[in-house]
Design a protein around this motif. Structure first.
Motif, PDB file in Angstrom:
ATOM      1  N   GLY A  53      -1.542  -6.582  -4.366  1.00 27.20           N
ATOM      2  CA  GLY A  53      -2.652  -5.883  -3.378  1.00 27.20           C
ATOM      3  C   GLY A  53      -2.079  -4.947  -2.558  1.00 27.20           C
ATOM      4  O   GLY A  53      -2.673  -3.724  -2.501  1.00 27.20           O
ATOM      5  N   ALA A  54      -1.043  -5.265  -2.046  1.00 27.87           N
ATOM      6  CA  ALA A  54      -0.189  -4.112  -1.329  1.00 27.87           C
ATOM      7  C   ALA A  54       0.064  -2.774  -1.938  1.00 27.87           C
ATOM      8  O   ALA A  54      -0.170  -1.778  -1.686  1.00 27.87           O
ATOM      9  CB  ALA A  54       0.940  -4.617  -0.488  1.00 27.87           C
ATOM     10  N   ALA A  55       0.643  -3.059  -3.494  1.00 28.63           N
ATOM     11  CA  ALA A  55       1.233  -1.880  -4.322  1.00 28.63           C
ATOM     12  C   ALA A  55      -0.313  -1.197  -4.347  1.00 28.63           C
ATOM     13  O   ALA A  55      -0.198   0.324  -4.489  1.00 28.63           O
ATOM     14  CB  ALA A  55       1.685  -2.221  -5.402  1.00 28.63           C
ATOM     15  N   LEU A  56      -1.439  -1.767  -4.832  1.00 29.80           N
ATOM     16  CA  LEU A  56      -2.723  -1.022  -5.106  1.00 29.80           C
ATOM     17  C   LEU A  56      -3.206  -0.265  -3.937  1.00 29.80           C
ATOM     18  O   LEU A  56      -3.656   0.846  -3.971  1.00 29.80           O
ATOM     19  CB  LEU A  56      -3.709  -1.876  -5.632  1.00 29.80           C
ATOM     20  CG  LEU A  56      -3.463  -2.840  -7.153  1.00 29.80           C
ATOM     21  CD1 LEU A  56      -4.278  -3.741  -7.360  1.00 29.80           C
ATOM     22  CD2 LEU A  56      -3.589  -1.374  -8.195  1.00 29.80           C
ATOM     23  N   LEU A  57      -3.071  -0.779  -2.749  1.00 31.92           N
ATOM     24  CA  LEU A  57      -3.577  -0.194  -1.439  1.00 31.92           C
ATOM     25  C   LEU A  57      -2.472   1.087  -1.260  1.00 31.92           C
ATOM     26  O   LEU A  57      -3.228   2.160  -0.951  1.00 31.92           O
ATOM     27  CB  LEU A  57      -3.469  -1.100  -0.435  1.00 31.92           C
ATOM     28  CG  LEU A  57      -3.888  -0.477   1.187  1.00 31.92           C
ATOM     29  CD1 LEU A  57      -5.514  -0.586   0.876  1.00 31.92           C
ATOM     30  CD2 LEU A  57      -3.782  -1.784   1.924  1.00 31.92           C
ATOM     31  N   ALA A  58      -1.252   0.782  -1.600  1.00 31.89           N
ATOM     32  CA  ALA A  58      -0.350   2.121  -1.229  1.00 31.89           C
ATOM     33  C   ALA A  58      -0.667   3.016  -2.436  1.00 31.89           C
ATOM     34  O   ALA A  58      -0.676   4.437  -1.966  1.00 31.89           O
ATOM     35  CB  ALA A  58       1.007   1.639  -1.306  1.00 31.89           C
ATOM     36  N   ALA A  59      -1.096   2.553  -3.596  1.00 27.72           N
ATOM     37  CA  ALA A  59      -1.280   3.664  -4.553  1.00 27.72           C
ATOM     38  C   ALA A  59      -2.653   4.377  -4.203  1.00 27.72           C
ATOM     39  O   ALA A  59      -2.970   5.378  -4.457  1.00 27.72           O
ATOM     40  CB  ALA A  59      -1.353   3.140  -5.811  1.00 27.72           C
ATOM     41  N   GLY A  60      -3.655   3.651  -3.913  1.00 29.80           N
ATOM     42  CA  GLY A  60      -4.904   4.353  -3.478  1.00 29.80           C
ATOM     43  C   GLY A  60      -4.767   5.100  -2.426  1.00 29.80           C
ATOM     44  O   GLY A  60      -5.293   6.430  -2.581  1.00 29.80           O
ATOM     45  N   LEU A  61      -4.163   4.863  -1.431  1.00 28.50           N
ATOM     46  CA  LEU A  61      -4.061   5.783  -0.057  1.00 28.50           C
ATOM     47  C   LEU A  61      -3.050   6.804  -0.508  1.00 28.50           C
ATOM     48  O   LEU A  61      -3.255   7.961  -0.229  1.00 28.50           O
ATOM     49  CB  LEU A  61      -3.275   4.950   1.013  1.00 28.50           C
ATOM     50  CG  LEU A  61      -4.298   4.048   1.528  1.00 28.50           C
ATOM     51  CD1 LEU A  61      -3.774   3.231   2.697  1.00 28.50           C
ATOM     52  CD2 LEU A  61      -5.694   4.586   1.870  1.00 28.50           C
ATOM     53  N   GLY A  62      -1.991   6.505  -1.088  1.00 28.27           N
ATOM     54  CA  GLY A  62      -1.092   7.645  -1.521  1.00 28.27           C
ATOM     55  C   GLY A  62      -1.784   8.783  -2.629  1.00 28.27           C
ATOM     56  O   GLY A  62      -1.688  10.076  -2.384  1.00 28.27           O
ATOM     57  N   MET A  63      -2.691   8.164  -3.613  1.00 30.56           N
ATOM     58  CA  MET A  63      -3.300   9.171  -4.302  1.00 30.56           C
ATOM     59  C   MET A  63      -4.207  10.168  -3.419  1.00 30.56           C
ATOM     60  O   MET A  63      -4.427  11.248  -3.704  1.00 30.56           O
ATOM     61  CB  MET A  63      -3.879   8.464  -5.540  1.00 30.56           C
ATOM     62  CG  MET A  63      -3.160   7.954  -6.486  1.00 30.56           C
ATOM     63  SD  MET A  63      -4.304   7.159  -7.944  1.00 30.56           S
ATOM     64  CE  MET A  63      -5.074   8.419  -8.531  1.00 30.56           C
TER      65      MET A  63
END
Length: 720
Positions: free
Chosen positions: A300-310
């Motif tokens: 979940g944290a990785a997906l959240l970081a990926a979404g915000l990072g993109m």
């Protein structure tokens, strides 16, 4: 055999997954049939020159050499103003045979002669069309091609959203199934089943559900595809002649996608089921524990970081991409998946922050906080629907509002006259008149790409500057002449005084000096040239008229003069080929916040998501209520009435819907905030338009479905 025994006993718990997969497969099959029909559209017979074996068409393509690594390639773009068939070529063609013309138009002619002879005479002066290519001379060909691209885009987006929501709903259903069956799976382990056998049992159930649901979905898709085609034609998204082909591959694709969706949705749940130990058969606590293993937190944290990072990367590198439908359709899905994975972690803080009065309210809050898995399972599909509704409609309306505001800022005319090939309006007492025409300029950037930029060709730059408010960042539009150009910040060369090599709307090469640079904006701040550089065939299609300050002439007098000269009978109407409108009315007609077709397409996508949410909610609540008998009987034994029991269960459902709505609104605000920041970086009007109406409809719809399921189950009446 054990798999089928479980299916017979637990069919209610898998009903939601079955319906979700069947609906997803039917949609994918219908969308696939539509896509197949756009990619292999039937060849239509030529209409305009159907009786001529050969059609000679004026040159309508600009072809320039570009670098392709160490080699040289050629790139073509359609000309804004195609060439007519010149008089000398017509004389030569008439020597070969009869020549058919379309009235006074000379963009194409039909020739009754051998194609080889025609090609020899024409050479490179025009295009020679034979067979089915003759339809390129029909006026509706380009319009139909654009419509097919729109259909392709809509069906592809709808299919992607359907697949995403289907996987989401199926995975959520199987995850909740495992949570409800922990004691049952623990008994299997106690009876000697290995973790692998438990996993294979659950995957077998998913495979059986996927195969049967996919078969049903393919049958539904074959029935629904013709209905979809009729609706696309009726909504004017597809051309009138659009119809479905007889392709078979969409059914194969849809079937195996359905099986894969069911299998992949159950795979993660099966891994969790394999970790259930024999001691779980003895569990008697109602408070959920261990609902967020570290693996899920990390994902979940990785997906959240990926979404915000993109989002941040796009904002920094290409903010204009945030306004594209492909971006604002797919980008929210990452954040939705991230928050859905983290929902069990967020349920208790959100629920306990909500003050609910009375004993029933206290019971609702504590039950929801204790049963984290049930609350998260109900909130997750609501999160999907609310986030998609807010992000899709909000992004479209925010971008549309920015374009409309930008158009208002750069338009200073009191009246706008529009029409094809307008006759000169002439001088109007007490007003400034600025005529212009639509055109385009082409520039080769970095030696590798040919870029088209829409442009306007103005007759009097000084007059045009006085009736417009162009967002100039450098230079002066009034310096524009026949040897210069106005560009925007998107151009590779954008410094005042620089010379730039371009091709004009009719394909002529020109070297022009930059006299002014405009803000990049939302993409509508195009280039400006003079009428001499508009290209042959570029007639005046817009006249901006502004009142002179201190002239003493009123709007009514100027409007009456314009309608008299153009032939219009009133504001917003006109005759003689022109329409006279006030500046405000012209902006409202030509720059709506959201185009009707765009809104219709987005509403269709949201309808799909809402149906899936209803299915998921109904399935989850049916599963949950089927195992809550002892708990609800304990409430009745403690003195609660049947009405109070129903209020507790309905309150828990509404609270879970509220949690999903809050999380969905959070995703919406993050996406719209990123889009607003991107607009600010583009020097465009930056605002946020949150579609509260659509968000409210989705939330209320979810609440109605949830409470309706509770009432249908008759909880409280039967638990005596």
């Amino acid at each position: 055999m054990m798999v089928f025994a479980f299916l017979r006993a637990r069919w209610v718990s898998l009903l939601g997954a079955f319906v979700a997969v069947a609906l997803g497969v039917s949609l994918v099959a219908a969308m696939g049939l539509g896509l197949s029909s756009t990619l292999s559209a039937p060849e239509r017979e030529p209409v305009r020159f159907a009786g001529s074996p050969v059609v000679v068409m004026g040159q309508d393509q600009l072809t320039v050499p570009v670098e392709r690594g160490p080699d040289i390639g050629y790139v073509s773009k359609p000309l804004a103003h195609p060439h007519p068939v010149d008089i000398e070529l017509l004389r030569e063609l008439r020597r070969l045979g009869p020549v058919r013309t379309d009235g006074s138009k000379r963009d194409a002619v039909g020739v009754d002669a051998a194609a080889s002879d025609v090609r020899e005479v024409v050479g490179k002066r025009a295009r020679v069309l034979t067979g089915g290519e003759r339809r390129l001379a029909d006026p509706g060909t380009a319009r139909d091609a654009e419509a097919l691209v729109a259909v392709n885009s809509f069906l592809g987006t709808a299919g992607g959203v359907s697949a995403f929501v289907s996987v989401f709903v199926t995975a959520s259903t199987f995850a909740f199934v495992v949570a409800l069956r922990r004691r049952e799976l623990g008994l299997l382990r106690m009876a000697g089943a290995t973790p692998g056998q438990v996993r294979r049992t659950l995957l077998g159930e998913a495979l059986a559900v996927g195969v049967v649901a996919s078969g049903v979905g393919c049958a539904l898709g074959s029935w629904g595809a013709p209905v979809l085609a009729e609706q696309l034609v009726g909504a004017e998204i597809a051309p009138e002649w659009f119809e479905l082909g007889e392709a078979v591959w969409p059914y194969h694709l849809a079937f195996w996608v359905g099986v894969l969706v069911a299998f992949s949705g159950a795979w993660i749940a099966s891994r969790r089921a394999g970790r259930v130990g024999p001691v779980d058969a003895l569990r008697d606590a109602s408070v959920d524990s261990g609902v967020m293993p570290w693996s899920r937190r990390i994902v979940g944290a990785a997906l959240l970081a990926a979404g915000l990072g993109m989002l941040g990367w796009t904002l920094w590198s290409d903010p204009a991409a945030l306004m594209k439908r492909k971006t604002y359709t797919t980008q929210p899905m990452i954040l939705i998946t991230a928050l859905a994975a983290l929902t069990p972690l967020l349920v208790r803080p959100v629920v306990r922050a909500v003050p609910l009065p009375g004993a029933v309210g206290l019971l609702v809050r504590e039950n929801s906080a204790a049963s984290v898995r049930r609350t998260a399972a109900v909130a997750a599909p609501v999160l999907v629907t609310v986030a998609l509704a807010g992000s899709l409609l909000g992004s479209a309306e925010t971008a549309g509002a920015a374009r409309a505001a930008e158009a208002r800022e750069r338009t200073g005319a009191d009246f706008v006259v529009t029409g094809d090939d307008l006759a000169p309006v002439g001088r109007v007492d007490g007003a400034v008149v600025a005529a212009s025409s639509s055109t385009a300029v082409y520039v080769r950037e970095e030696g590798t790409a040919l870029v088209r930029s829409d442009a306007r060709a103005v007759e009097d730059p000084a007059a045009f500057a006085s009736v417009s408010r162009l967002p100039v960042v450098d230079g002066d539009v009034r310096d524009l002449d026949d040897r210069s150009i106005v560009v925007n910040e998107e151009w590779e060369r954008r410094r005042v005084g620089e010379w730039v090599d371009v091709w004009l709307g009719d394909g002529r090469a020109a070297r022009l000096r930059i006299v002014a640079v405009l803000e990049r904006g939302t993409g509508d701040n195009g280039a400006y040239v003079t009428s001499a550089n508009a290209g042959a065939g570029a007639g005046v299609d817009r006249v901006d008229v502004g009142l002179r300050a201190g002239s003493g002439v009123g709007r009514g007098e100027v409007g009456a003069v314009l309608r008299d000269r153009v032939g219009g009978g009133g504001d917003g109407g006109g005759g003689g080929g022109g329409v006279v409108r006030s500046g405000e009315q012209w902006l409202a007609d030509t720059h709506p916040v959201t185009k009707a077709q765009t809104r219709l397409g987005l509403l269709a996508l949201l309808g799909i998501a809402l149906v899936y949410t209803a299915i998921s909610l109904a399935g989850t609540l049916l599963m949950a209520t089927s195992v809550r008998g002892p708990e609800l009987r304990a409430l009745r034994m403690a003195g609660a009435t049947g009405r109070q029991v129903r209020m507790v269960v309905a309150g828990e459902t509404l609270l879970a819907v509220a949690v999903g709505t809050v999380l969905g609104v959070a995703v919406t605000l993050v996406n719209l905030g990123g889009l607003s920041a991107g607009l600010a970086r583009l020097s465009a009007p930056a605002g946020v338009v949150v579609p509260w109406g659509a968000v409210g409809v989705c939330a209320v719809g979810c609440a109605v479905v949830g409470v309706g399921v509770v009432q249908v189950c008759g909880l409280g009446r039967r638990e005596g």
